[in-house]
Design an enzyme around this catalytic site. Structure first.
Site, PDB file in Angstrom:
ATOM      1  N   LYS A  49     -15.731  -0.187  -0.136  1.00 16.69           N
ATOM      2  CA  LYS A  49     -14.425   0.419   0.851  1.00 16.69           C
ATOM      3  C   LYS A  49     -15.254   1.261   1.747  1.00 16.69           C
ATOM      4  CE  LYS A  49      -9.201  -0.579   0.873  1.00 16.69           C
ATOM      5  NZ  LYS A  49      -8.103  -0.038   0.309  1.00 16.69           N
TER       6      LYS A  49
ATOM      7  N   SER B  10      -4.854  -3.474   0.536  1.00 17.95           N
ATOM      8  CA  SER B  10      -6.074  -3.378   1.491  1.00 17.95           C
ATOM      9  C   SER B  10      -7.318  -3.502   1.750  1.00 17.95           C
ATOM     10  CB  SER B  10      -5.560  -1.741   1.865  1.00 17.95           C
ATOM     11  OG  SER B  10      -5.830  -1.372   0.774  1.00 17.95           O
TER      12      SER B  10
ATOM     13  N   SER C  75      -3.728  -2.432  -3.357  1.00 20.51           N
ATOM     14  CA  SER C  75      -5.006  -2.745  -2.498  1.00 20.51           C
ATOM     15  C   SER C  75      -6.198  -3.580  -3.297  1.00 20.51           C
ATOM     16  CB  SER C  75      -5.022  -1.957  -2.256  1.00 20.51           C
ATOM     17  OG  SER C  75      -4.048  -1.349  -0.966  1.00 20.51           O
TER      18      SER C  75
END
Lengths: 110, 434
Positions: free
Chosen positions: B30, B105, B129
């Protein structure tokens, strides 16, 4: 959702009706943006005022939460103050927009 | 040419060691997790050109274990979102249905795994997330106990809530990655060795977390909290109930439980997370790193103009947090949110006196269509109803595919007691592939 933001952004809208609703007006959004040092784009202020009114109304339910004794168990996790290897000055400055003689250069203070 | 899901912001390789438990494994990371020499944008204009001079501890551990990083994945800006649509680099598409969001997310991480573009991915989970995109993309995601995984090198959003966690195609593969990234780090003072925490008698199983993925739930008790099923899409509820029935068929018992505090979890989460964000994101001043506005103004004006580069959702959260912490409102919002957090923690602790794990839908809804929730922030926040309680209580949780409804993936969330990652991994391994 169809967003029907108040087109005029009337700063007195929703205020003074005597209820406990956390009315948020454009002036209040501008004030908080000033406190937060965040410049808002055109149109964001009015949209945020509507959205904040809705979100803060939802937050109102926190009033129903009982008061609780909260005792955190805290332990010291700081290491001894001994010099360790870290970033070089060059590395630390490598992402700065502007530097002077090995220092960060900021905007003028006043 | 395969469909481009826009899962990656930067595709660049960081070679791992030749040997190790993850040798030959590809990992997507990420883009809020620092990679030395590879730009780390957090999905934001603010950091579009930021190249970290050091790597996060989790990245070092992965490459030391033989894994090869294949790229940095798309995400909601600074982790603020439930759909990966607030990214400054455009939305990621869900590989299961490209007209739908992958969740957020960590949407790029889950999409990369679901599309076969990486074996494993790292996400970060502040209010769901990792678990939300795992559920929406039909893969497995683990949110570790707060303190199990180092946050050193993770760009902070709400640091009292967030943990880095693995996403993979199977429970065992996610657990193998967790084995590599877990453990104390002198650079993160909140990390703990689970074997040395008072009141914790579970810790790490013999053979590591991956060894717990044995599917053996015979004799376990699974708590089913009514509050986390009420109001959920009935197609989601039906699929999750079928998965729980599978656990019963394998010898687990179920027990209906009640967690009254979770009705306040989303409120508490958004007050605490936005408050922490308002402080954490003050670091983006345009001086030390990141975007800097061309400004002739003084410090305050220049600071405010620089921060105009944040997207609307980030501005919204900074302002909400600033408001919640401001004079006259602190007691009303922030203090009550901390009370709610403590209440949620106690509710779970009481429940775990009687049950081994707690099961619910990960997300109360099926994946949104692209653009569906973007202009309605409260609606997006409410989708986090089942995931945020876990962050407030600092507990471990997993999202594992429970099946499909209308051709779309549904995630089963399993929550365990503090540092009992093994319990959620074991239970999840019993339902996967159903």
């Amino acid at each position: 959702m169809t967003d029907s933001s108040d087109p005029d952004g009337d700063p007195d809208a929703g205020d003074g009706d005597g209820s406990a609703d956390p009315a948020v007006d454009v002036a209040e959004v501008e004030h908080v943006a000033e406190l937060a040092r965040v410049r808002l784009a055109e149109g964001e202020t009015a949209a945020f005022a509507d959205q904040f009114a809705e979100i803060l109304e939802y937050f109102e339910a926190l009033d129903e939460v009982p008061d609780l004794d909260r005792e955190e168990e805290l332990v010291n996790v700081m290491r001894d103050d001994e010099v360790e290897e870290g970033l070089t000055q060059e590395e630390a400055l490598s992402n700065a927009a502007e530097t002077t003689d090995g220092f960060f250069t900021g905007p003028k203070v006043s | 040419m395969a469909v481009d899901y826009n899962a990656f912001i930067t595709e660049e390789t960081i070679e791992g060691d030749d040997e190790g438990p993850l040798a030959g494994t590809t990992v997507a990371v990420k883009d809020n997790i620092s990679t030395a020499g590879v730009r780390t944008t957090c999905g934001s204009e603010m950091l579009a050109d930021y190249v970290p001079p050091y790597s996060a501890t989790v990245v070092e551990r992965l490459t030391d274990a033989g894994a090869t990083v294949v790229g940095k994945t798309n995400m909601d800006e600074f982790g603020m979102g439930t759909t990966t649509e607030t990214s400054a680099f455009g939305p990621t598409r869900n590989p299961v249905d490209p007209e739908r969001v992958p969740g957020g997310s960590s949407g790029g991480s889950a999409a990369a795994v679901a599309a076969g573009e990486a074996d494993v991915a790292l996400g970060s989970d502040t209010g769901g997330s990792v678990r939300c995109p795992a559920a929406f993309c039909g893969v497995v995601g683990i949110k570790p106990t707060y303190g199990l995984v180092s946050r050193y090198g993770l760009v902070a959003y709400a640091n009292s809530l967030e943990q880095i966690g693995p996403i993979a195609g199977t429970v065992e593969a996610a657990a193998e990655a967790l084995d590599v990234i877990a453990g104390p780090d002198p650079n993160d003072g909140t990390t703990r060795d689970p074997r040395a925490v008072d009141g914790v008698d579970v810790g790490v199983p013999e053979g590591g977390y991956a060894a717990a993925a044995d599917g053996d739930v015979d004799g376990m008790t699974v708590g089913v909290p009514t509050e986390l099923f009420d109001g959920a899409d009935e197609r989601v509820v039906g699929t999750v109930e079928a998965a729980i029935a599978d656990l019963e068929a394998r010898g687990a018992e179920t027990a209906e439980i009640s967690l009254p505090s979770v009705e306040h979890a989303v409120q508490a989460y958004y007050v605490i997370a936005t408050s922490e964000a308002s402080s954490n994101l003050a670091r983006f001043d345009g001086v030390r790193y990141g975007h800097r506005a061309d400004s002739d103004g003084n410090w305050n004006e220049s600071f405010a103009e620089t921060r105009e580069a944040f997207g609307p959702e980030v501005k919204r959260r900074i302002l909400l947090g600033t408001y919640a912490l401001s004079a006259g409102y602190h007691d009303k919002y922030y203090r009550k949110a901390q009370d709610a957090r403590e209440w949620v923690r106690r509710d779970f602790e009481d429940a775990f006196a009687d049950v081994d794990v707690i099961a619910s839908p990960t997300m109360p809804v099926l994946p949104f269509e692209l653009g569906e929730s973007l202009d309605d922030p409260l609606r997006m926040y409410l989708a986090d109803a089942n995931t945020t309680p876990v962050n407030l209580a600092n507990l471990p949780a997993i999202s594992v595919p429970a099946g499909e409804a209308d051709g779309l993936p549904v995630g089963l969330q399993l929550v365990g007691p503090k540092f009992d990652e093994a319990a959620v991994i074991r239970t999840a391994s019993a339902v996967e592939g159903r």
